[in-house]
Motif scaffolding. Structure first.
Motif, PDB file in Angstrom:
ATOM      1  N   MET A 145       1.520 -16.897  41.985  1.00  0.00           N
ATOM      2  CA  MET A 145       0.189 -16.418  41.604  1.00  0.00           C
ATOM      3  C   MET A 145      -0.696 -17.578  41.177  1.00  0.00           C
ATOM      4  SD  MET A 145      -0.881 -13.723  38.557  1.00  0.00           S
ATOM      5  CE  MET A 145      -0.335 -14.841  37.260  1.00  0.00           C
ATOM      6  N   VAL A 146      -1.845 -17.697  41.817  1.00  0.00           N
ATOM      7  CA  VAL A 146      -2.879 -18.632  41.366  1.00  0.00           C
ATOM      8  C   VAL A 146      -3.756 -17.891  40.366  1.00  0.00           C
ATOM      9  CG1 VAL A 146      -5.017 -19.777  42.069  1.00  0.00           C
ATOM     10  CG2 VAL A 146      -2.924 -20.122  43.389  1.00  0.00           C
ATOM     11  N   THR A 147      -4.027 -18.507  39.222  1.00  0.00           N
ATOM     12  CA  THR A 147      -4.864 -17.879  38.213  1.00  0.00           C
ATOM     13  C   THR A 147      -5.657 -18.926  37.459  1.00  0.00           C
ATOM     14  OG1 THR A 147      -4.903 -16.424  36.264  1.00  0.00           O
ATOM     15  CG2 THR A 147      -2.993 -17.870  36.503  1.00  0.00           C
ATOM     16  N   HIS A 148      -6.822 -18.523  36.938  1.00  0.00           N
ATOM     17  CA  HIS A 148      -7.614 -19.391  36.079  1.00  0.00           C
ATOM     18  C   HIS A 148      -7.430 -19.025  34.613  1.00  0.00           C
ATOM     19  CE1 HIS A 148     -10.257 -15.933  37.199  1.00  0.00           C
ATOM     20  NE2 HIS A 148     -10.411 -15.901  35.902  1.00  0.00           N
ATOM     21  N   ASP A 149      -6.560 -18.050  34.330  1.00  0.00           N
ATOM     22  CA  ASP A 149      -6.381 -17.512  32.983  1.00  0.00           C
ATOM     23  C   ASP A 149      -5.002 -17.906  32.476  1.00  0.00           C
ATOM     24  OD1 ASP A 149      -5.961 -15.920  30.727  1.00  0.00           O
ATOM     25  OD2 ASP A 149      -7.086 -14.238  31.526  1.00  0.00           O
ATOM     26  N   VAL A 150      -4.937 -18.817  31.493  1.00  0.00           N
ATOM     27  CA  VAL A 150      -3.640 -19.279  31.014  1.00  0.00           C
ATOM     28  C   VAL A 150      -2.888 -18.178  30.275  1.00  0.00           C
ATOM     29  CG1 VAL A 150      -4.310 -21.713  30.940  1.00  0.00           C
ATOM     30  CG2 VAL A 150      -4.652 -20.292  28.911  1.00  0.00           C
ATOM     31  N   ASP A 151      -3.611 -17.260  29.627  1.00  0.00           N
ATOM     32  CA  ASP A 151      -2.939 -16.125  28.990  1.00  0.00           C
ATOM     33  C   ASP A 151      -2.194 -15.291  30.021  1.00  0.00           C
ATOM     34  OD1 ASP A 151      -3.798 -16.757  26.452  1.00  0.00           O
ATOM     35  OD2 ASP A 151      -5.522 -15.415  26.493  1.00  0.00           O
ATOM     36  N   GLU A 152      -2.839 -15.051  31.149  1.00  0.00           N
ATOM     37  CA  GLU A 152      -2.210 -14.295  32.234  1.00  0.00           C
ATOM     38  C   GLU A 152      -0.979 -15.021  32.755  1.00  0.00           C
ATOM     39  OE1 GLU A 152      -4.559 -11.878  35.175  1.00  0.00           O
ATOM     40  OE2 GLU A 152      -4.210 -13.706  36.334  1.00  0.00           O
ATOM     41  N   ALA A 153      -1.083 -16.321  32.896  1.00  0.00           N
ATOM     42  CA  ALA A 153       0.043 -17.113  33.407  1.00  0.00           C
ATOM     43  C   ALA A 153       1.261 -16.985  32.516  1.00  0.00           C
ATOM     44  CB  ALA A 153      -0.378 -18.575  33.545  1.00  0.00           C
ATOM     45  N   VAL A 154       1.079 -17.156  31.196  1.00  0.00           N
ATOM     46  CA  VAL A 154       2.247 -17.118  30.308  1.00  0.00           C
ATOM     47  C   VAL A 154       2.727 -15.693  30.079  1.00  0.00           C
ATOM     48  CG1 VAL A 154       1.619 -19.285  29.187  1.00  0.00           C
ATOM     49  CG2 VAL A 154       0.854 -17.129  28.185  1.00  0.00           C
ATOM     50  N   ARG A 155       1.882 -14.702  30.311  1.00  0.00           N
ATOM     51  CA  ARG A 155       2.320 -13.315  30.154  1.00  0.00           C
ATOM     52  C   ARG A 155       3.230 -12.877  31.300  1.00  0.00           C
ATOM     53  NH1 ARG A 155       0.058  -7.606  30.792  1.00  0.00           N
ATOM     54  NH2 ARG A 155       1.363  -6.561  29.256  1.00  0.00           N
ATOM     55  N   LEU A 156       2.986 -13.374  32.521  1.00  0.00           N
ATOM     56  CA  LEU A 156       3.698 -12.875  33.682  1.00  0.00           C
ATOM     57  C   LEU A 156       4.766 -13.823  34.224  1.00  0.00           C
ATOM     58  CD1 LEU A 156       0.771 -11.274  35.725  1.00  0.00           C
ATOM     59  CD2 LEU A 156       2.619 -10.071  34.553  1.00  0.00           C
ATOM     60  N   ALA A 157       4.496 -15.099  34.243  1.00  0.00           N
ATOM     61  CA  ALA A 157       5.330 -16.043  34.991  1.00  0.00           C
ATOM     62  C   ALA A 157       6.544 -16.514  34.193  1.00  0.00           C
ATOM     63  CB  ALA A 157       4.495 -17.253  35.407  1.00  0.00           C
ATOM     64  N   ASP A 158       7.567 -16.973  34.914  1.00  0.00           N
ATOM     65  CA  ASP A 158       8.669 -17.654  34.238  1.00  0.00           C
ATOM     66  C   ASP A 158       8.530 -19.176  34.314  1.00  0.00           C
ATOM     67  OD1 ASP A 158       9.656 -18.138  36.912  1.00  0.00           O
ATOM     68  OD2 ASP A 158      10.673 -16.210  36.825  1.00  0.00           O
TER      69      ASP A 158
END
Length: 253
Positions: free
Chosen positions: A173-186
């Protein structure tokens, strides 16, 4: 063997380097987020993995069974929701397969409506259903929640996380939202100047509680790696372009 392997991948447009010697292994069944400022090459990298762009140099190894999210919705307005999901499928049971997928994304009641009557979040659920019926091994997401309101965004993040765990996809997933990144990714891959600057592991399994106090230090670390000078700010839209339309998932043939 990893599900996706990039070796010395470079990409230039009109002589301007966008990616430079990128090496990246993405394990089967993992959820990897790619973050970076505008122009860092993250969307180009995703398109190369999807086979939509050709690398200028390097090698890419991945499965043929993947689905990718585009920037704009791609539902066909003259087809009902269920017919959009089953479009391109073969076999006498294709409508049942599509209905089962709509049940899984919580939209069975919308099977017979027209796409233009759907909200942005509902359209994305239909797109997820369209990906489900094609049984991908790899799911590629390019800022899929960027145009949604906060509550719908959290709801869609939960759904993608649940589907990832249920189906065992490899997700990038490419994202500009670091909150989203740490919420979903491992793992979170930080791109800068066309190269991998750092890979940050995230403990636990997503989707994580957005109020988990362990997420704030990770988000702060990512912001510092990205050179964001706003102390204590957990979330930032790193793109400078206008607000994008909600993306949808479409199979790559």
């Amino acid at each position: 063997m990893p599900d996706i392997r990039l070796q010395h991948v470079s990409k230039a447009f009109d002589g301007t380097a966008v990616l430079r010697e990128v090496d990246l292994d993405i394990a089967e069944g993992s959820f990897v987020a790619i973050v970076g400022k505008s122009g860092s090459g993250k969307s180009t990298l995703l398109r190369i993995i999807a086979g939509l762009e050709k690398a200028s140099a390097g090698q890419i190894e991945t499965t043929d069974r993947l689905a990718v999210a585009f920037q704009e919705a791609r539902l066909l307005p003259w087809l009902s929701v269920v017919d959009n999901v089953s479009f391109g499928l073969e076999g006498r049971d294709r409508k049942k397969v599509a209905l089962d997928a709509l049940v899984e994304v919580g939209l069975r009641a919308k099977a017979d409506v027209w796409p233009l009557t759907l909200s942005g979040g509902q359209a994305q659920r239909v797109s997820l259903a369209r990906a489900l019926v094609r049984k991908p091994e790899v799911l590629l997401l390019d800022e899929p929640f960027g145009a949604l309101d906060a509550l719908t965004k959290l709801d869609m993040q939960n759904l993608v996380g649940e589907l990832w765990r249920a189906h065992g996809w490899t997700v990038v997933m490419v994202t500009h939202d670091v909150d989203e990144a740490v919420r979903l990714a491992d793992r979170v891959v930080v791109l800068g100047d066309g190269t991998v600057q750092e890979i940050v592991p995230v403990p636990g399994t997503g989707p994580r509680d957005p109020d988990d106090p362990a997420l704030a230090p990770l988000a702060g670390r990512l912001l510092r790696l990205l050179g964001v000078p706003f102390a204590g700010r957990r979330s930032l839209e790193l793109e400078t372009s206008p607000t994008r339309l909600a993306s949808s998932l479409s199979p790559v043939s």
